[in-house]
Design an enzyme around this catalytic site. Sequence first.
Site, PDB file in Angstrom:
ATOM      1  CG  HIS A 206     -46.468  42.522  34.462  1.00 42.16           C
ATOM      2  ND1 HIS A 206     -45.099  42.433  34.612  1.00 42.16           N
ATOM      3  CD2 HIS A 206     -47.005  41.715  35.408  1.00 42.16           C
ATOM      4  CE1 HIS A 206     -44.831  41.615  35.626  1.00 42.16           C
ATOM      5  NE2 HIS A 206     -45.957  41.163  36.112  1.00 42.16           N
ATOM      6  N   GLY A 207     -47.991  44.211  30.354  1.00 46.00           N
ATOM      7  CA  GLY A 207     -49.082  44.787  29.577  1.00 46.00           C
ATOM      8  C   GLY A 207     -48.637  45.941  28.717  1.00 46.00           C
TER       9      GLY A 207
END
Length: 476
Positions: free
Chosen positions: A322-323
Amino acid sequence: MLFTELNFWVFFAVVAALYIMLPHRGQNRMLLVASYVFYGAWDWRFLSLILLSTVVDYLVGLAMAREPRDQRRRHLLGISLAVNLGMLGIFKYLGFFVDSFINLSNSLGIPADPVVLGIVLPVGISFYTFQTLSYTIDIYRRDLEPTRDFLDFALFVAFFPQLVAGPIERASNLLPNISMPRQLSWEALARGSVLCLVGLIKKIVIADGVAPSVDAVYASAAPSGADIAVATWLFAIQIYCDFSGYTDIARGVAKMLGFGLMRNFAQPYFAADPQEFWRRWHISLSTWLRDYLYISLGGNRGGRWATYRNLMATMTLGGIWHGAAWNFVLWGIYQGGLLAVHRALAGRHQRVGEGDRRSLTGWVLRIGAILLFFQVVCYGWLLFRATSFGQIVDFTGRLLTPEAGYLDLSLPPPPVAALLGMLWLLFWDVLVEHSGNVRFYRGWPVVLRAGLYAGMIYLLAFGATTQTAAFIYFQF
């Protein structure tokens, strides 16, 4: 181009007009050009990354199909993994690891000068990287035959409705839809239009409507416990509406062109436990992680503790997907921990509300479990939304430590349109959940259906603003 902007719909109108006039092969070639134009509108330089991934995986797929020796096949798969994950690592994670190393060195008293890399994250790189990787992995496992048509494969990688934020399609589903002629119909046009309308309401009216309230609290230095709780509940609604709204529009646009994309959300906040939640939330990612990571690590074949380890590893890597930030790592660890604890307890206790949902007691227990688990999910969203580890610690302490002013609520309230949108969403999702049919409205009398559509159009117009915000998952 954003789905919420007029220029996208002008672009789509041109694409649809050309699409109707062209034969099947011409449609595919035009869609490929349109997909590159769509992606290049953000930054044309990043088209080179998509092209590199496309060429490498197309050639690797053909080579693996011709190669009978397992060792050579593994080497070929390694090339695909190295290229795709290498690009993802450089553009998404290199700066994060460099900064983390510098911070660690400084904390140990070892001077380290900051390095400014200036690497721009290509929009949607995580999505199309996982999509094309599934193609080569399926060929390696002998679950899929490679396509011989390079341009069809290029369209599979770059198909514009789902290119930048999913759903993450499998070649076994999307490639046959590309290679075979598609039938256009009024039914598909109507279904696609409703999906687009639902998605636009979720994004413009609800997600963008509640965003200022959430942002105000997460930018505040000293919010009350009540502010944090309400803002986190609102963020749970925001991220659901933002992301599922994108995939609804993507599926609707694809449906109008004769393509069937997979459903990516199935009323996730009606889940009563973490396993059920991940069967309902971001289904294309959760099934990808299950099929290509969890099972590859051994799944549940190595005993209880190996299963817990594999769950933790899978969800931690899912958080990193996700990041490039430590809060996403913590969120992944949190989700893995929930799944491991649930699996440990699942064999000892019957799932709440299962067995006799028709009874009043069964429904009460089920609803209670859903409401309780929603709070568990929301704490995960606090980890996800937090801007720093310090904010996670501070907000958690404020939530768990009632003190003077704990119940003071000062966050700016969402606009009326957003509140009405949330009521509409509850009505919509309850009917979908109860009927088990996303097209529950098709059996309604014409007058009721017309009233439903008119009300939705009015709600969209009432909640529309001149400002548009990028979809949250574009950053992933």
